[in-house]
Design a protein around this motif. Structure first.
Motif, PDB file in Angstrom:
ATOM      1  N   PRO A 130       0.811  -1.233   0.000  1.00 39.87           N
ATOM      2  CA  PRO A 130       0.000   0.000   0.000  1.00 39.87           C
ATOM      3  C   PRO A 130       0.838   1.274   0.000  1.00 39.87           C
ATOM      4  O   PRO A 130       0.428   2.293  -0.565  1.00 39.87           O
ATOM      5  CB  PRO A 130      -0.824  -0.124   1.288  1.00 39.87           C
ATOM      6  CG  PRO A 130      -0.935  -1.607   1.522  1.00 39.87           C
ATOM      7  CD  PRO A 130       0.384  -2.174   1.056  1.00 39.87           C
TER       8      PRO A 130
ATOM      9  N   LEU B  59      -6.552   2.676  -3.671  1.00 38.45           N
ATOM     10  CA  LEU B  59      -5.132   2.955  -3.847  1.00 38.45           C
ATOM     11  C   LEU B  59      -4.736   2.560  -5.259  1.00 38.45           C
ATOM     12  O   LEU B  59      -4.930   1.419  -5.678  1.00 38.45           O
ATOM     13  CB  LEU B  59      -4.303   2.151  -2.838  1.00 38.45           C
ATOM     14  CG  LEU B  59      -4.645   2.348  -1.356  1.00 38.45           C
ATOM     15  CD1 LEU B  59      -3.707   1.501  -0.485  1.00 38.45           C
ATOM     16  CD2 LEU B  59      -4.540   3.815  -0.966  1.00 38.45           C
TER      17      LEU B  59
ATOM     18  N   ARG C 241     -11.008   1.284   2.747  1.00 37.03           N
ATOM     19  CA  ARG C 241      -9.911   1.545   1.808  1.00 37.03           C
ATOM     20  C   ARG C 241      -9.545   0.236   1.103  1.00 37.03           C
ATOM     21  O   ARG C 241      -9.330  -0.785   1.750  1.00 37.03           O
ATOM     22  CB  ARG C 241      -8.707   2.130   2.536  1.00 37.03           C
ATOM     23  CG  ARG C 241      -7.527   2.446   1.616  1.00 37.03           C
ATOM     24  CD  ARG C 241      -6.424   3.186   2.374  1.00 37.03           C
ATOM     25  NE  ARG C 241      -6.874   4.504   2.806  1.00 37.03           N
ATOM     26  CZ  ARG C 241      -6.891   4.924   4.060  1.00 37.03           C
ATOM     27  NH1 ARG C 241      -6.476   4.107   5.037  1.00 37.03           N
ATOM     28  NH2 ARG C 241      -7.313   6.131   4.372  1.00 37.03           N
TER      29      ARG C 241
ATOM     30  N   ALA D 269       1.511   3.102  -3.355  1.00 34.45           N
ATOM     31  CA  ALA D 269       0.437   3.748  -4.114  1.00 34.45           C
ATOM     32  C   ALA D 269       0.825   5.177  -4.480  1.00 34.45           C
ATOM     33  O   ALA D 269       1.339   5.926  -3.658  1.00 34.45           O
ATOM     34  CB  ALA D 269      -0.861   3.741  -3.309  1.00 34.45           C
TER      35      ALA D 269
ATOM     36  N   THR E  17      -4.789   8.251  -4.798  1.00 31.06           N
ATOM     37  CA  THR E  17      -6.018   7.617  -4.344  1.00 31.06           C
ATOM     38  C   THR E  17      -7.217   8.345  -4.963  1.00 31.06           C
ATOM     39  O   THR E  17      -7.108   9.499  -5.385  1.00 31.06           O
ATOM     40  CB  THR E  17      -6.163   7.655  -2.810  1.00 31.06           C
ATOM     41  OG1 THR E  17      -6.320   9.000  -2.383  1.00 31.06           O
ATOM     42  CG2 THR E  17      -4.948   7.030  -2.143  1.00 31.06           C
TER      43      THR E  17
ATOM     44  N   SER F  62      -7.172  -1.708  -2.201  1.00 31.98           N
ATOM     45  CA  SER F  62      -5.995  -1.617  -3.071  1.00 31.98           C
ATOM     46  C   SER F  62      -6.334  -2.229  -4.423  1.00 31.98           C
ATOM     47  O   SER F  62      -6.930  -3.312  -4.494  1.00 31.98           O
ATOM     48  CB  SER F  62      -4.814  -2.368  -2.443  1.00 31.98           C
ATOM     49  OG  SER F  62      -3.705  -2.365  -3.315  1.00 31.98           O
TER      50      SER F  62
END
Length: 625
Positions: free
Chosen positions: A40, A78, A177, A43, A46, A179
């Protein structure tokens, strides 16, 4: 009756499996992006989305999607330097990845399943945030297959090819959240027919399917790459879909505990019927707890919250009844409350406790007219909207308990039990994908893979590996690489012991073996097998590559000075050691061999083969003895 006493045939146990396995392809299913996972922290940016359910072609909305959308949440994603517009849902999907389709057809052959004439991509509504589009793309590739188990044949209903969901990273204050590195990885879903009749057969069937999948050599390995869902019902119960069983070792326990849950719920329903139980008043009982010492309730009230309660007439003693290990009917009620944002519930089977006094319990009962000894009360303390929705969900679940086991989707826990997740999805969940053209697969273009059980036999016969090592290699994560390097001429025993022994020992020494690429390992083995690096130097070579993965094997050999030495240098080193220990050699003769051998290898710093050093040392000792 304990679950060990259950007669599953008498109970009418019917179970089926859905096995989800990520494929190890170069590209994702609908775009050319790589299928490697990222951290993460890598990233680059976002973005956020809010998802809502859409209607099917018939104007219907799926019940599961509708309940999911009732909780207003923000989904944050992400994005990486490998993320494309398809994954972000800013560009239409590309055509179905050819490699993924080929692997799926190989799996169909192993399942004895018939490949369809034309594959159509469908959209499956998903509004839990795990896909940026609000749906998952899926397609049926084959069906009507079968596998064998010790308790009989289990039919294969469907073999699906679909895109993997985004990976949940964490809960946030406003939502979830995710990914995008995992989103779109090709995933096969194998659905069995409801032919399974015992917990043991469920595990046996899952193990068999897992073996068939790994036989392709093109499935991903590791935590989260394979997931098992289990559908379970008993004759008088209901079909329940259990999602996310991570380990094969948990499947039989999951089935046993679900059977127990349904048996207990049926017993509870019978007793509720005898008591003529019913759901009573729902009331705001905040005044009862104005001066409470309960930390949970006090915290909710101090934040402007309320306390809502529902009377459950005839439920006393049953809300606290255990229906799975460490889970009670009240836990089921609490699961439904939590789905609407509440932290949980209290109920009178467990009160007074948690700072709630006997006097408050009595006042609570009076407030909702639940004063009969057989009555129970459940309550929720939270912000007004959440408390209202949560207590309504509790009341509805209590009504379900009166006469049936509810059909639903449940989530597997690490303890081998389950918790409520959402209603079962219906037909309104699926509709055609119009952006991807149909595919006409040709099964004749792929060969049937060799089964792992067949590989074990072949490795023993062809490579002279003992049965234990042959099985380790065939079932291990390095099987495809083993076949590659042996095909390139590397000694099979050297390759097998490296993958199944040397790498294990390096892990135990805290060497980051995950840094070693297939090319690192293949090149290192080729150097050893070709005599450019002695076998004793392989350990140091792998350590060097793991510490600095940017090096090639050849560069690591040069930097660490791991190249082999000639026969003359070997003899010179052995002579030095023998002469330093001349007195010991004269006294002990060949008895000094073992100690001096280690010293010789140290002198040569692993640059010479042990057999060569041993032969020269014996000659030198015999000469002096």
């Amino acid at each position: 009756m304990s679950d060990a006493d259950y007669d599953y045939e008498d109970l009418g146990l019917v179970a089926g499996l859905e096995i989800h396995q990520q494929l190890d392809t170069e590209s994702k299913l609908f775009c050319p992006c790589p299928t490697e996972l990222r951290e993460p922290e890598e990233a680059g940016r976002t973005f956020t989305r809010y998802l809502h359910p859409t209607k099917s072609e018939l104007g219907e909305i799926d019940e599961a999607a509708l309940e999911e959308s009732m909780v207003d949440r923000e989904f944050e994603y992400l994005s990486y330097d490998t993320t494309c517009l398809v994954e972000e849902d800013d560009e239409p999907p590309h055509r179905v990845d050819r490699e993924a389709m080929d692997v799926t057809m190989e799996i169909a052959q192993l399942l004895d399943a018939s490949v369809v004439d034309q594959v159509h991509v469908m959209r499956k509504i998903v509004v839990d945030g795990s896909n940026t589009t609000g749906f998952q793309r899926t397609m049926r590739v084959a069906g009507e297959g079968a596998i064998r188990t010790d308790e009989g044949q289990v039919g294969i209903e469907d073999l699906m090819l679909e895109e993997e969901s985004a990976q949940r990273v964490e809960e946030t204050d406003s939502g979830v959240r995710f990914s995008l590195d995992r989103l779109g990885i090709p995933l096969v879903e194998i659905g069995t027919k409801p032919d399974i009749r015992s917990p043991e057969q469920a595990r046996d069937a899952a193990e068999r399917i897992g073996m068939l999948l790994r036989s392709t050599g093109q499935v991903k390995r590791g935590l989260g790459t394979i997931r098992q869902d289990v559908n379970v019902s008993i004759a008088d119960g209901a079909r329940v879909e259990i999602k996310g069983v991570q380990s094969l070792d948990d499947i039989d326990d999951i089935v046993r505990n679900e059977v127990r849950r349904q048996v207990e719920l049926l017993d509870i329903a019978e007793e509720l019927g005898e008591r003529q139980a019913y759901r009573g008043k729902t009331e705001d009982v905040t005044e009862v707890f104005e001066d409470t010492d309960s930390g949970v309730i006090r915290g909710a009230l101090d934040d402007g919250g309320t306390v809502m309660a529902v009377a459950l007439h005839g439920f006393d003693g049953l809300v606290g009844r255990e229906i799975q290990p460490d889970r009670r009917l009240g836990t089921e009620f609490s699961d439904h409350a939590k789905r609407h944002g509440a932290g949980g519930i209290f109920h009178t089977d467990e009160l007074p406790a948690y700072g709630i006094t006997e006097a408050e319990v009595e006042s609570l009962r009076e407030a909702v007219d639940a004063t009969d000894p057989e009555d129970a009360v459940a309550l929720v303390a939270d912000d007004p909207e959440t408390a209202q929705m949560a207590i309504e969900a509790v009341g509805e679940r209590a009504m379900d308990a009166l006469d049936r086991v509810p059909e639903e989707t449940r989530d597997a826990t690490e303890e081998g039990t389950t918790r409520y997740l959402r209603p079962l999805p219906g037909a309104a969940r699926m509709y055609p994908e119009t952006d991807v053209p149909p595919v006409e697969p040709d099964p004749s273009e792929v060969d049937r893979p060799e089964l792992l059980t067949e590989k074990v036999e072949r490795y023993g016969a062809e490579y002279d590996l003992d049965s234990g090592l042959a099985e380790q290699v065939a079932y291990g994560e390095y099987m495809p690489l083993f076949e590659r390097v042996v095909g390139d001429g590397v000694d099979p025993t050297l390759a097998a012991t490296t993958f199944e022994s040397t790498l294990t020992e390096l892990r135990r020494d805290d060497v980051v073996v995950e840094n070693l690429t297939d090319d690192h390992l293949a090149d290192a083995l080729a150097l050893v097998d070709g005599g450019e690096v002695p076998q004793e130097g392989l350990d140091d070579l792998l350590r060097a590559l793991a510490a600095d993965p940017d090096l090639t094997a050849e560069e690591a050999v040069e930097r660490e000075d791991l190249g082999g030495v000639g026969d003359e240098e070997v003899r010179e080193a052995v002579v030095r050691v023998v002469e330093r220990n001349a007195e010991q050699v004269e006294e002990e003769g060949m008895g000094a061999f073992s100690g001096l051998m280690g010293e010789c290898m140290g002198e040569l710093r692993g640059k010479a083969d042990g057999d060569t050093v041993s032969s020269v040392l014996r000659e030198e000792i015999q000469e002096r003895a």
